[in-house]
Write a protein that holds these residues in place. Structure first.
Motif: not given
Length: 95
Positions: A54, A56, A58
């Motif tokens: 992603s 972001t 993670m």
């Protein structure tokens, strides 16, 4: 690669998009800009860059790969409108 008006017309036809003749030069120019951007992306050095899940940061949740609720073929097939010999039966769609 360069897209001319006839190629843009063919792409529009394949995509089933009606494009008027006076709009074809602009469409061909748009296609050429898109292809130019894709060529630029191909020049980017990505050696040593890890794939991302992603945008972001993670981590993927990992779980053990085990069967948790199986061994119930009769129960599963009881929902089928047509089941034969332990399988879902479907109408033939390809001649």
């Amino acid at each position: 690669m360069s897209i001319d008006e006839s190629t843009a017309a063919k792409v529009a036809s394949l995509a089933r998009i009606r494009v008027e003749a006076e709009e074809l030069p602009a469409l061909a120019a748009d296609f050429n800009r898109i292809l130019g951007f894709i060529e630029q992306l191909g020049e980017v050095d990505i050696d040593g860059v890890e794939p991302m899940v992603s945008v972001t940061p993670m981590k993927l949740r990992l779980r053990e790969d085990v069967v948790t609720d199986g061994g119930q073929p009769e129960k599963v097939l009881s929902n089928a409108p047509d089941a034969r010999e332990g399988f879902f039966a479907v109408p033939k769609v390809v001649e």
